[in-house]
Scaffold this motif. Structure first.
Motif, PDB file in Angstrom:
ATOM      1  N   ALA A   1       0.827  -1.204   0.000  1.00 33.10           N
ATOM      2  CA  ALA A   1       0.000   0.000   0.000  1.00 33.10           C
ATOM      3  C   ALA A   1       0.860   1.252   0.000  1.00 33.10           C
ATOM      4  CB  ALA A   1      -0.932  -0.009   1.213  1.00 33.10           C
ATOM      5  N   GLU A   2       2.022   1.188   0.644  1.00 31.50           N
ATOM      6  CA  GLU A   2       2.923   2.327   0.729  1.00 31.50           C
ATOM      7  C   GLU A   2       4.322   1.934   0.249  1.00 31.50           C
ATOM      8  OE1 GLU A   2       2.116   5.359   1.582  1.00 31.50           O
ATOM      9  OE2 GLU A   2       0.051   4.932   2.195  1.00 31.50           O
ATOM     10  N   VAL A   3       5.042   2.898  -0.293  1.00 28.07           N
ATOM     11  CA  VAL A   3       6.444   2.692  -0.651  1.00 28.07           C
ATOM     12  C   VAL A   3       7.289   3.002   0.582  1.00 28.07           C
ATOM     13  CG1 VAL A   3       8.364   3.475  -2.090  1.00 28.07           C
ATOM     14  CG2 VAL A   3       6.061   3.271  -3.072  1.00 28.07           C
ATOM     15  N   HIS A   4       8.131   2.059   0.964  1.00 22.75           N
ATOM     16  CA  HIS A   4       8.967   2.240   2.153  1.00 22.75           C
ATOM     17  C   HIS A   4      10.443   2.291   1.767  1.00 22.75           C
ATOM     18  CE1 HIS A   4       5.602   1.523   4.911  1.00 22.75           C
ATOM     19  NE2 HIS A   4       5.241   0.536   4.100  1.00 22.75           N
ATOM     20  N   ALA A   5      11.213   3.007   2.548  1.00 22.89           N
ATOM     21  CA  ALA A   5      12.685   3.015   2.468  1.00 22.89           C
ATOM     22  C   ALA A   5      13.222   3.530   1.137  1.00 22.89           C
ATOM     23  CB  ALA A   5      13.227   1.608   2.730  1.00 22.89           C
ATOM     24  N   ARG A   6      12.438   4.343   0.451  1.00 23.68           N
ATOM     25  CA  ARG A   6      12.901   4.949  -0.799  1.00 23.68           C
ATOM     26  C   ARG A   6      12.570   6.443  -0.830  1.00 23.68           C
ATOM     27  NH1 ARG A   6      16.752   2.343  -1.425  1.00 23.68           N
ATOM     28  NH2 ARG A   6      16.928   0.494  -2.737  1.00 23.68           N
ATOM     29  N   ASP A   7      12.682   7.094   0.334  1.00 25.42           N
ATOM     30  CA  ASP A   7      12.338   8.508   0.435  1.00 25.42           C
ATOM     31  C   ASP A   7      13.205   9.380  -0.471  1.00 25.42           C
ATOM     32  OD1 ASP A   7      10.513   7.714   2.290  1.00 25.42           O
ATOM     33  OD2 ASP A   7      11.594   8.481   4.035  1.00 25.42           O
ATOM     34  N   ALA A   8      14.491   9.114  -0.514  1.00 25.10           N
ATOM     35  CA  ALA A   8      15.397   9.937  -1.321  1.00 25.10           C
ATOM     36  C   ALA A   8      15.066   9.820  -2.803  1.00 25.10           C
ATOM     37  CB  ALA A   8      16.848   9.518  -1.068  1.00 25.10           C
ATOM     38  N   GLN A   9      14.784   8.593  -3.251  1.00 30.61           N
ATOM     39  CA  GLN A   9      14.464   8.390  -4.657  1.00 30.61           C
ATOM     40  C   GLN A   9      13.100   9.004  -5.010  1.00 30.61           C
ATOM     41  OE1 GLN A   9      15.785   5.950  -2.667  1.00 30.61           O
ATOM     42  NE2 GLN A   9      17.810   6.093  -3.612  1.00 30.61           N
ATOM     43  N   GLU A  10      12.130   8.888  -4.098  1.00 27.94           N
ATOM     44  CA  GLU A  10      10.835   9.519  -4.333  1.00 27.94           C
ATOM     45  C   GLU A  10      10.992  11.033  -4.494  1.00 27.94           C
ATOM     46  OE1 GLU A  10       7.141   7.240  -2.485  1.00 27.94           O
ATOM     47  OE2 GLU A  10       8.583   7.788  -0.911  1.00 27.94           O
ATOM     48  N   ARG A  11      11.842  11.626  -3.681  1.00 20.07           N
ATOM     49  CA  ARG A  11      12.056  13.077  -3.769  1.00 20.07           C
ATOM     50  C   ARG A  11      12.712  13.447  -5.101  1.00 20.07           C
ATOM     51  NH1 ARG A  11      12.065  17.605  -0.786  1.00 20.07           N
ATOM     52  NH2 ARG A  11      11.140  16.461   0.967  1.00 20.07           N
ATOM     53  N   GLU A  12      13.686  12.653  -5.537  1.00 25.00           N
ATOM     54  CA  GLU A  12      14.328  12.929  -6.825  1.00 25.00           C
ATOM     55  C   GLU A  12      13.328  12.849  -7.970  1.00 25.00           C
ATOM     56  OE1 GLU A  12      18.383  11.415  -7.721  1.00 25.00           O
ATOM     57  OE2 GLU A  12      18.123  10.271  -5.859  1.00 25.00           O
ATOM     58  N   LEU A  13      12.498  11.809  -7.960  1.00 27.71           N
ATOM     59  CA  LEU A  13      11.501  11.641  -9.015  1.00 27.71           C
ATOM     60  C   LEU A  13      10.487  12.778  -8.997  1.00 27.71           C
ATOM     61  CD1 LEU A  13      10.905   7.798  -8.607  1.00 27.71           C
ATOM     62  CD2 LEU A  13      12.173   8.915 -10.446  1.00 27.71           C
ATOM     63  N   ALA A  14      10.043  13.146  -7.789  1.00 27.36           N
ATOM     64  CA  ALA A  14       9.061  14.217  -7.657  1.00 27.36           C
ATOM     65  C   ALA A  14       9.642  15.550  -8.140  1.00 27.36           C
ATOM     66  CB  ALA A  14       8.606  14.340  -6.209  1.00 27.36           C
ATOM     67  N   THR A  15      10.911  15.793  -7.852  1.00 22.03           N
ATOM     68  CA  THR A  15      11.557  17.035  -8.284  1.00 22.03           C
ATOM     69  C   THR A  15      11.573  17.138  -9.805  1.00 22.03           C
ATOM     70  OG1 THR A  15      12.950  17.085  -6.295  1.00 22.03           O
ATOM     71  CG2 THR A  15      13.690  18.378  -8.184  1.00 22.03           C
ATOM     72  N   ILE A  16      11.813  16.016 -10.465  1.00 21.77           N
ATOM     73  CA  ILE A  16      11.794  16.007 -11.931  1.00 21.77           C
ATOM     74  C   ILE A  16      10.380  16.299 -12.450  1.00 21.77           C
ATOM     75  CG2 ILE A  16      12.114  14.582 -13.987  1.00 21.77           C
ATOM     76  CD1 ILE A  16      14.288  13.048 -12.385  1.00 21.77           C
ATOM     77  N   LEU A  17       9.387  15.647 -11.862  1.00 21.97           N
ATOM     78  CA  LEU A  17       8.009  15.809 -12.322  1.00 21.97           C
ATOM     79  C   LEU A  17       7.492  17.232 -12.131  1.00 21.97           C
ATOM     80  CD1 LEU A  17       6.497  12.480 -10.978  1.00 21.97           C
ATOM     81  CD2 LEU A  17       6.681  13.133 -13.386  1.00 21.97           C
ATOM     82  N   THR A  18       7.869  17.872 -11.048  1.00 18.73           N
ATOM     83  CA  THR A  18       7.361  19.216 -10.783  1.00 18.73           C
ATOM     84  C   THR A  18       7.938  20.239 -11.752  1.00 18.73           C
ATOM     85  OG1 THR A  18       9.050  19.480  -9.054  1.00 18.73           O
ATOM     86  CG2 THR A  18       6.851  18.810  -8.348  1.00 18.73           C
ATOM     87  N   GLY A  19       8.831  19.805 -12.633  1.00 21.55           N
ATOM     88  CA  GLY A  19       9.286  20.679 -13.703  1.00 21.55           C
ATOM     89  C   GLY A  19       8.141  21.104 -14.609  1.00 21.55           C
ATOM     90  N   VAL A  20       7.046  20.332 -14.583  1.00 15.35           N
ATOM     91  CA  VAL A  20       5.848  20.692 -15.351  1.00 15.35           C
ATOM     92  C   VAL A  20       5.386  22.104 -14.986  1.00 15.35           C
ATOM     93  CG1 VAL A  20       3.372  20.192 -15.572  1.00 15.35           C
ATOM     94  CG2 VAL A  20       5.048  18.354 -15.799  1.00 15.35           C
TER      95      VAL A  20
END
Length: 241
Positions: free
Chosen positions: A31-50
């Motif tokens: 249900a939740e993604v665990h132990a990948r906070d740093a990678q989630e932040r990197e991916l989100a930073t790329i997406l918010t380029g929109v």
């Protein structure tokens, strides 16, 4: 009652330690993604380029097998798209594709539900892809998983495939904003040996997923164990082991 009623009654568990044994299935999506906070932040930073009117043409998501690349990338992209009407996300697994034509057709199937015949060639498939994407929202994130399986075949090479995907005339003429996220076990320039035309069309955006450490494994497994077993059924020492 038949003998099977008796058989199933006799073999049904009566004192199982499990509350939800399926929680231990390594292929089950949590249900939740665990132990990948740093990678989630990197991916989100790329997406918010929109928000600034930009998504990179490619994003390389790489790391050893079993490090959460696919789960994390899909989850972050889908959650972002759910909050942005001008963004769509499509996921395609290329593991079963044996040719570049079949890989392109797999993308088309995800977009339209239909395939092109071999007689139409790669040109026909990409014509279908661009026609489909023209009706999509302003931005489309295309996640291509198991991209390592895209290799040379008798008709096309990977550079030709990626050049069409990144700089296809049908894409440019329709003004399609497509960001291709390539999920692989290796950096693509190492694995596929793409030519300079393609390399110049790709961005340098890359997100690395390292193997889990002990603390990350504990964070990953704890919620699964809590779901899987009845309270008190398994000693803490067993969970630690």
């Amino acid at each position: 009652m038949s003998k099977y009623d008796d058989l199933f009654a006799e073999t049904a568990p009566t004192d199982s330690v499990f509350a939800d044994k399926g929680a231990l299935d390594p292929l089950a999506e949590p249900a939740e993604v665990h132990a990948r906070d740093a990678q989630e932040r990197e991916l989100a930073t790329i997406l918010t380029g929109v928000d600034d009117g930009y998504l990179p043409p490619t994003v390389s998501v790489y790391g050893p097998p079993g490090t959460g690349k696919t789960l994390t990338t899909r989850r972050v992209c889908q959650e972002f798209a759910a909050r942005h009407d001008d963004v769509a996300v499509e996921y395609v697994n290329l593991k079963e594709c044996r040719t570049l034509f079949s890989a392109a057709n797999e993308i088309l199937v995800e977009l339209t539900g239909e395939k092109k015949g071999a007689y139409e060639g790669l040109d026909g498939v990409f014509t279908g892809i661009w026609a489909a994407l023209a009706d999509y929202p302003e931005w489309t994130v295309l996640i291509l998983d198991e991209i390592d399986h895209v290799q040379h075949d008798t008709n096309y090479d990977p550079s030709e495939f990626f050049y069409r995907l990144l700089r296809g005339e049908g894409k440019l003429s329709r003004g399609i904003d497509l960001s291709v996220w390539l999920v692989s076990n290796e950096l693509l320039e190492v694995d596929l040996r793409l030519d300079s035309r393609v390399a110049s069309a790709m961005s340098d955006e890359a997100v690395f997923f390292p193997p889990y450490g002990a603390a990350e494994l504990e964070a990953l497994l704890a919620p699964r164990l809590a779901r899987a077993f009845h309270g008190g059924a398994v000693p803490d020492e067993v969970c630690a082991h």
